[in-house]
Scaffold this motif. Structure first.
Motif, PDB file in Angstrom:
ATOM      1  N   HIS A 103       0.851  -1.184   0.000  1.00 43.92           N
ATOM      2  CA  HIS A 103       0.000   0.000   0.000  1.00 43.92           C
ATOM      3  C   HIS A 103       0.898   1.248   0.000  1.00 43.92           C
ATOM      4  O   HIS A 103       1.846   1.348   0.779  1.00 43.92           O
ATOM      5  CB  HIS A 103      -0.920   0.030   1.222  1.00 43.92           C
ATOM      6  CG  HIS A 103      -2.032  -0.976   1.132  1.00 43.92           C
ATOM      7  ND1 HIS A 103      -1.808  -2.346   1.187  1.00 43.92           N
ATOM      8  CD2 HIS A 103      -3.381  -0.820   0.989  1.00 43.92           C
ATOM      9  CE1 HIS A 103      -2.962  -2.978   1.078  1.00 43.92           C
ATOM     10  NE2 HIS A 103      -3.939  -2.071   0.965  1.00 43.92           N
ATOM     11  N   PHE A 104       0.546   2.185  -0.851  1.00 45.74           N
ATOM     12  CA  PHE A 104       1.341   3.411  -1.002  1.00 45.74           C
ATOM     13  C   PHE A 104       0.432   4.640  -0.825  1.00 45.74           C
ATOM     14  O   PHE A 104      -0.729   4.633  -1.273  1.00 45.74           O
ATOM     15  CB  PHE A 104       1.998   3.469  -2.389  1.00 45.74           C
ATOM     16  CG  PHE A 104       3.034   2.406  -2.610  1.00 45.74           C
ATOM     17  CD1 PHE A 104       4.383   2.690  -2.457  1.00 45.74           C
ATOM     18  CD2 PHE A 104       2.658   1.115  -2.976  1.00 45.74           C
ATOM     19  CE1 PHE A 104       5.342   1.698  -2.662  1.00 45.74           C
ATOM     20  CE2 PHE A 104       3.605   0.126  -3.179  1.00 45.74           C
ATOM     21  CZ  PHE A 104       4.950   0.428  -3.023  1.00 45.74           C
ATOM     22  N   LEU A 105       0.993   5.658  -0.169  1.00 43.47           N
ATOM     23  CA  LEU A 105       0.280   6.933  -0.015  1.00 43.47           C
ATOM     24  C   LEU A 105       1.124   8.039  -0.667  1.00 43.47           C
ATOM     25  O   LEU A 105       2.252   8.298  -0.246  1.00 43.47           O
ATOM     26  CB  LEU A 105       0.053   7.270   1.463  1.00 43.47           C
ATOM     27  CG  LEU A 105      -0.502   8.683   1.751  1.00 43.47           C
ATOM     28  CD1 LEU A 105      -1.904   8.838   1.157  1.00 43.47           C
ATOM     29  CD2 LEU A 105      -0.526   8.949   3.259  1.00 43.47           C
ATOM     30  N   VAL A 106       0.577   8.650  -1.705  1.00 48.90           N
ATOM     31  CA  VAL A 106       1.215   9.814  -2.346  1.00 48.90           C
ATOM     32  C   VAL A 106       0.492  11.057  -1.829  1.00 48.90           C
ATOM     33  O   VAL A 106      -0.671  11.298  -2.155  1.00 48.90           O
ATOM     34  CB  VAL A 106       1.123   9.743  -3.879  1.00 48.90           C
ATOM     35  CG1 VAL A 106       1.790  10.967  -4.503  1.00 48.90           C
ATOM     36  CG2 VAL A 106       1.758   8.458  -4.386  1.00 48.90           C
ATOM     37  N   SER A 107       1.192  11.824  -0.991  1.00 50.96           N
ATOM     38  CA  SER A 107       0.560  12.955  -0.308  1.00 50.96           C
ATOM     39  C   SER A 107       1.118  14.276  -0.838  1.00 50.96           C
ATOM     40  O   SER A 107       2.335  14.493  -0.826  1.00 50.96           O
ATOM     41  CB  SER A 107       0.804  12.847   1.201  1.00 50.96           C
ATOM     42  OG  SER A 107       0.257  13.961   1.865  1.00 50.96           O
ATOM     43  N   PHE A 108       0.214  15.132  -1.294  1.00 51.59           N
ATOM     44  CA  PHE A 108       0.581  16.491  -1.720  1.00 51.59           C
ATOM     45  C   PHE A 108       0.453  17.404  -0.496  1.00 51.59           C
ATOM     46  O   PHE A 108      -0.668  17.739  -0.080  1.00 51.59           O
ATOM     47  CB  PHE A 108      -0.344  16.970  -2.850  1.00 51.59           C
ATOM     48  CG  PHE A 108      -0.102  16.285  -4.166  1.00 51.59           C
ATOM     49  CD1 PHE A 108       0.320  17.012  -5.263  1.00 51.59           C
ATOM     50  CD2 PHE A 108      -0.286  14.906  -4.310  1.00 51.59           C
ATOM     51  CE1 PHE A 108       0.551  16.386  -6.484  1.00 51.59           C
ATOM     52  CE2 PHE A 108      -0.052  14.277  -5.515  1.00 51.59           C
ATOM     53  CZ  PHE A 108       0.362  15.013  -6.606  1.00 51.59           C
ATOM     54  N   ARG A 109       1.594  17.803   0.070  1.00 46.24           N
ATOM     55  CA  ARG A 109       1.579  18.489   1.359  1.00 46.24           C
ATOM     56  C   ARG A 109       1.424  20.003   1.240  1.00 46.24           C
ATOM     57  O   ARG A 109       1.190  20.685   2.220  1.00 46.24           O
ATOM     58  CB  ARG A 109       2.860  18.170   2.131  1.00 46.24           C
ATOM     59  CG  ARG A 109       3.009  16.671   2.388  1.00 46.24           C
ATOM     60  CD  ARG A 109       4.176  16.371   3.279  1.00 46.24           C
ATOM     61  NE  ARG A 109       5.440  16.794   2.684  1.00 46.24           N
ATOM     62  CZ  ARG A 109       6.633  16.603   3.265  1.00 46.24           C
ATOM     63  NH1 ARG A 109       6.684  16.023   4.448  1.00 46.24           N
ATOM     64  NH2 ARG A 109       7.737  16.990   2.671  1.00 46.24           N
ATOM     65  N   LYS A 110       1.621  20.552   0.050  1.00 43.44           N
ATOM     66  CA  LYS A 110       1.503  21.996  -0.149  1.00 43.44           C
ATOM     67  C   LYS A 110       1.279  22.243  -1.632  1.00 43.44           C
ATOM     68  O   LYS A 110       1.155  21.282  -2.417  1.00 43.44           O
ATOM     69  CB  LYS A 110       2.763  22.719   0.336  1.00 43.44           C
ATOM     70  CG  LYS A 110       4.035  22.264  -0.357  1.00 43.44           C
ATOM     71  CD  LYS A 110       5.261  22.977   0.193  1.00 43.44           C
ATOM     72  CE  LYS A 110       5.654  22.413   1.551  1.00 43.44           C
ATOM     73  NZ  LYS A 110       6.956  22.961   2.013  1.00 43.44           N
TER      74      LYS A 110
END
Length: 509
Positions: free
Chosen positions: A430-437
């Motif tokens: 499982h992978f999480l691609v997070s756009f933080r800004k």
């Protein structure tokens, strides 16, 4: 009751104006001497700042006049243009530019200059003030300064050094808690005490004989003026070179622009500081102030004065003395005008060392070590542009230093915004691609590298909910990955705010 209140306010303004005059007189003389100009030029600026600018200003408590922060520009400007008369054109043009700033409502632009850059500019000015005043504080003449080190050391005057040390001791001691307990210390400004001590030293040394007397070149040299006609002759109206060629000289415009920008910054910073210490917290319209300062510099340039700004030292003295309106600043200007006629003999007994000590003390306050320590503790983000501004100002000039400091701040802000705006987290398959800004086009490469590490048959969550903006290139890359995901048996779930990625994108995100 109203008339009684009006009389009370008038009395407080008269008293405050007198206090500000006593603070301004030595500062006007010291700044003129440090600028390489005649003492009268400093007094003229104080008079214009007190009468003309105060009458036009929207600030009730701000006081304008020659500023220590402009000394470096004046010295450099006179050297660059070749004469004081040519420099006066730059002062006049700076006034025109400032008036234009006010008309264009640029008064709020100073708020966009980063605080570390402004602090760096002031610290650099402080350092240069100290450096330039040391020879004068040691009693060295211009000829001694350029000679050999041995000759310069032999030329140091013990009497002048003594006056300097006593003056610095008074200025430092006047701010200590031990002395501030006394009412007299709180009422009498330290620069006035320094000047009185200097005059006393001149009289005492003179009474001990010629061997101990302070030479004329070590004292203020204000010409005797007995009438307004004589004042007009001393000012030499229109002496500056009014030829079209001089106005078209790009060097003059560079100096004028530097003066206009730095003087406007200092004025607007002073207005903010005055508003903070005003008991009634009355705000002054910044655009009106810029126009008033512009008119003041036009007048000062036309009649032979130094450039003018609103100055916090005199303004704070005005507030603490109980000023109620602009009348106090006008009173201080009128008293400076009177001093030109009535106090010439006393003024000419003031040692230059006393004025140098006042400016050294001012410089040390602008560049105090605690400022460097405080910014260093805040981290590289504020400390780096602060140091860059100082180094740039010392190596080039004020305007270039400010511009480089702003560019440094902008670069650091851009780096902080671009640094790892996208994060990739993994747990098993499982992978999480997070756009933080917010993500600009520069985020395309790191996103491409992250997506390349996701294996087939993985489960991917793409979280864009914390980004207000995602660049088109990045969105296109993400759309392509989602469109191709079924071919690799990759399950993709997208979490986003509707405003970030509209439904109209190709993948339906």
């Amino acid at each position: 009751m109203t008339s009684r209140a009006s009389l009370s306010a008038l009395a407080r303004d008269l008293a405050a104006g007198t206090v500000v005059f006593l603070v301004a007189l030595p500062l006007c003389l010291g700044i003129a001497r440090a600028s390489g100009a005649e003492p009268l030029a400093g007094l003229v600026s104080g008079i214009v700042g007190g009468i003309v600018v105060a009458a036009l200003s929207g600030s009730r408590l701000s006081v304008s006049g020659p500023a220590a922060g402009l000394v470096v520009i004046v010295v450099d400007g006179i050297a660059r243009l070749g004469s004081f008369s040519a420099f006066l054109i730059a002062v006049l043009l700076a006034g025109v530019l400032q008036f234009g700033f006010g008309m264009l409502k640029a008064g709020r632009l100073a708020s966009y200059v980063p605080t570390p850059v402004i602090k760096g500019m002031l610290a650099a000015i402080g350092l240069m003030l100290v450096i330039k005043q040391i020879p004068l504080a040691l009693g060295l003449t211009s000829g001694n300064e350029t000679g050999s080190l041995t000759h310069a050391l032999e030329s140091i005057s013990p009497i002048v050094c003594t006056v300097t040390v006593i003056s610095l001791a008074i200025l430092a001691g006047w701010e200590t808690r031990a002395l501030r307990r006394f009412t007299l210390v709180r009422l009498v400004p330290a620069p006035l005490v320094v000047v009185l001590a200097g005059v006393s030293a001149t009289l005492v040394c003179g009474s001990l004989g010629s061997a101990f007397a302070l030479p004329v070149e070590q004292r203020v040299a204000l010409p005797a003026i007995e009438s307004f006609a004589a004042l007009g002759d001393a000012l030499q109206f229109g002496e500056f070179e009014l030829s079209v060629a001089r106005f078209a000289d790009p060097e003059i415009w560079i100096v004028a622009l530097t003066l206009a920008v730095v003087a406007s910054l200092e004025t607007l910073l002073s207005l903010e500081a005055v508003e903070q210490i005003d008991p009634q917290r009355r705000a002054a319209p910044p655009n009106r102030e810029l126009k008033a300062q512009g008119v003041g510099n036009i007048v000062a340039g036309a009649i032979g004065g130094l450039p003018i700004t609103s100055v916090i030292v005199r303004s704070s003295a005005n507030v603490h003395a109980g000023a109620q309106s602009r009348l106090s600043a006008i009173v201080h200007g009128v008293l400076l005008l009177v001093s030109v006629f009535a106090l010439t003999d006393v003024i000419n007994m003031i040692p230059l060392a006393s004025l140098a000590a006042i400016l050294i003390h001012t410089g040390l306050k602008l560049a105090k070590p605690s400022l460097f320590v405080a910014l260093a503790k805040q981290g590289a983000a504020p400390f780096t542009p602060f140091i860059v501004t100082i180094a740039s100002v010392l190596a080039t000039d004020l305007l270039t230093g400010i511009m480089l400091g702003v560019l440094c701040s902008a670069g650091l802000a851009l780096w902080a915004n671009l640094h790892r705006p996208i994060a990739l987290a993994r747990h098993d398959d499982h992978f999480l691609v997070s756009f933080r800004k917010d993500v600009s086009f520069l985020g395309k490469v790191p996103l491409e590298q992250m997506l390349a590490h996701i294996p087939d048959r993985a489960t991917v969550i793409v979280d864009t909910s914390r980004a207000d903006y995602i660049d088109y290139d990045v969105r296109e890359l993400l759309d392509r990955f989602i469109a191709e995901a079924p071919l690799r048996s990759i399950a993709v779930e997208v979490r986003h705010a509707a405003a970030v990625l509209p439904p109209a994108t190709r993948s339906g995100i």
